[in-house]
Structure formats: structure tokens, C-alpha cells
Motif scaffolding. Structure first.
Motif, mmCIF file in Angstrom:
data_model
loop_
_atom_site.group_PDB
_atom_site.id
_atom_site.type_symbol
_atom_site.label_atom_id
_atom_site.label_comp_id
_atom_site.label_asym_id
_atom_site.label_seq_id
_atom_site.Cartn_x
_atom_site.Cartn_y
_atom_site.Cartn_z
ATOM 1 N N MET A 76 0.011 0.730 -3.996
ATOM 2 C CA MET A 76 -1.369 0.235 -3.981
ATOM 3 C C MET A 76 -1.420 -1.229 -3.550
ATOM 4 S SD MET A 76 -3.573 1.982 -7.036
ATOM 5 C CE MET A 76 -2.582 1.442 -8.386
ATOM 6 N N VAL A 77 -0.458 -2.028 -3.972
ATOM 7 C CA VAL A 77 -0.409 -3.439 -3.565
ATOM 8 C C VAL A 77 -0.197 -3.544 -2.057
ATOM 9 C CG1 VAL A 77 0.975 -5.547 -3.734
ATOM 10 C CG2 VAL A 77 0.310 -4.332 -5.810
ATOM 11 N N ILE A 78 0.662 -2.706 -1.513
ATOM 12 C CA ILE A 78 0.887 -2.712 -0.066
ATOM 13 C C ILE A 78 -0.391 -2.331 0.677
ATOM 14 C CG2 ILE A 78 2.137 -1.542 1.803
ATOM 15 C CD1 ILE A 78 4.532 -1.394 -0.163
ATOM 16 N N GLY A 79 -1.097 -1.323 0.172
ATOM 17 C CA GLY A 79 -2.369 -0.934 0.791
ATOM 18 C C GLY A 79 -3.401 -2.038 0.702
ATOM 19 N N GLY A 80 -3.481 -2.709 -0.433
ATOM 20 C CA GLY A 80 -4.403 -3.832 -0.576
ATOM 21 C C GLY A 80 -4.062 -4.976 0.354
ATOM 22 N N PHE A 81 -2.782 -5.231 0.551
ATOM 23 C CA PHE A 81 -2.349 -6.275 1.477
ATOM 24 C C PHE A 81 -2.742 -5.925 2.910
ATOM 25 C CE2 PHE A 81 0.994 -8.450 4.007
ATOM 26 C CZ PHE A 81 0.655 -9.751 3.673
ATOM 27 N N MET A 82 -2.632 -4.651 3.271
ATOM 28 C CA MET A 82 -3.032 -4.226 4.611
ATOM 29 C C MET A 82 -4.543 -4.393 4.818
ATOM 30 S SD MET A 82 -0.644 -0.916 5.332
ATOM 31 C CE MET A 82 -1.269 -0.702 6.991
ATOM 32 N N ILE A 83 -5.327 -4.091 3.787
ATOM 33 C CA ILE A 83 -6.784 -4.291 3.884
ATOM 34 C C ILE A 83 -7.097 -5.771 4.001
ATOM 35 C CG2 ILE A 83 -8.944 -4.053 2.610
ATOM 36 C CD1 ILE A 83 -7.837 -1.426 1.489
ATOM 37 N N ILE A 99 -6.049 2.765 7.348
ATOM 38 C CA ILE A 99 -4.692 3.082 6.902
ATOM 39 C C ILE A 99 -4.427 2.456 5.531
ATOM 40 C CG2 ILE A 99 -2.236 2.754 7.404
ATOM 41 C CD1 ILE A 99 -2.993 2.840 10.381
ATOM 42 N N GLY A 100 -4.912 1.228 5.329
ATOM 43 C CA GLY A 100 -4.762 0.573 4.029
ATOM 44 C C GLY A 100 -5.475 1.322 2.919
ATOM 45 N N ILE A 101 -6.664 1.852 3.226
ATOM 46 C CA ILE A 101 -7.415 2.623 2.221
ATOM 47 C C ILE A 101 -6.666 3.904 1.874
ATOM 48 C CG2 ILE A 101 -9.533 3.937 1.845
ATOM 49 C CD1 ILE A 101 -10.981 1.739 3.451
ATOM 50 N N ILE A 135 -5.145 4.993 -1.817
ATOM 51 C CA ILE A 135 -5.444 6.265 -2.486
ATOM 52 C C ILE A 135 -4.154 7.003 -2.811
ATOM 53 C CG2 ILE A 135 -6.498 8.542 -2.132
ATOM 54 C CD1 ILE A 135 -8.716 7.069 -0.558
ATOM 55 N N LEU A 136 -3.191 6.965 -1.892
ATOM 56 C CA LEU A 136 -1.890 7.571 -2.150
ATOM 57 C C LEU A 136 -1.204 6.901 -3.348
ATOM 58 C CD1 LEU A 136 0.368 9.533 -1.182
ATOM 59 C CD2 LEU A 136 1.211 7.634 0.178
ATOM 60 N N GLY A 137 -1.267 5.577 -3.412
ATOM 61 C CA GLY A 137 -0.684 4.851 -4.545
ATOM 62 C C GLY A 137 -1.361 5.190 -5.860
ATOM 63 N N LEU A 138 -2.682 5.368 -5.824
ATOM 64 C CA LEU A 138 -3.402 5.765 -7.043
ATOM 65 C C LEU A 138 -2.948 7.142 -7.499
ATOM 66 C CD1 LEU A 138 -5.654 5.131 -9.078
ATOM 67 C CD2 LEU A 138 -7.231 6.253 -7.509
#
Length: 69
Positions: A56-63, A4-6, A10-13
Motif C-alpha cells: 500500500m505504501v508503494i501504491g501511495g508513493f506512485m500516486i 496503477i498506483g490505485i 487495492i492489492l495491498g489492502l
């Protein structure tokens, strides 16, 4: 949670690279019996590239949280 984080990264990018969407709606101008005149009305949806960076920061935090477990 890592997948989900990935996907969120990708959505943020995508939000960072593409900062606007244009879509059209059909608007009736004249309606005289069997004669109908329409036009395409453009609509614009714009956002800041900072929105994409925040996603993207939120996704990175989830990863990061998934790796921490």
C-alpha cells in the motif's frame, strides 16, 4: 501511473485483510486396477500483514509521484 498506483493500493489492502490462502491438490493414495483412492491434500500459503502495508505504501508513493508531475 495514477491508475496503477490505485490498483496496487487495492492489492495491498487485500493482502492486509486476507493473510492466508488455502488450496487443495488431489493425491493418489491407492491404485488397484479399476479401483483408485485419492485424497485432497491441503496446502497453506501465509504472509504477514506488513507485506500488504508495504505494498500500500508503494501504491501511495506512485500516486504521489503522478500528482507531483
Amino acid at each position: 501511473m495514477k491508475q496503477i498506483g490505485i490498483v496496487i493500493m487495492i492489492l495491498g489492502l487485500g493482502l492486509t485483510l486476507f493473510t492466508a490462502i488455502t488450496f487443495f491438490t488431489r493425491e493418489k493414495v491407492v491404485d488397484l486396477g479399476i479401483v483408485e483412492i485419492t485424497r485432497n491434500q491441503p496446502h497453506y500459503l501465509n504472509w504477514s500483514p506488513f507485506v500488504g502495508m508495504a505494498v500500500m505504501v508503494i501504491g501511495g508513493f506512485m500516486i504521489y509521484l503522478a500528482k507531483k508531475r
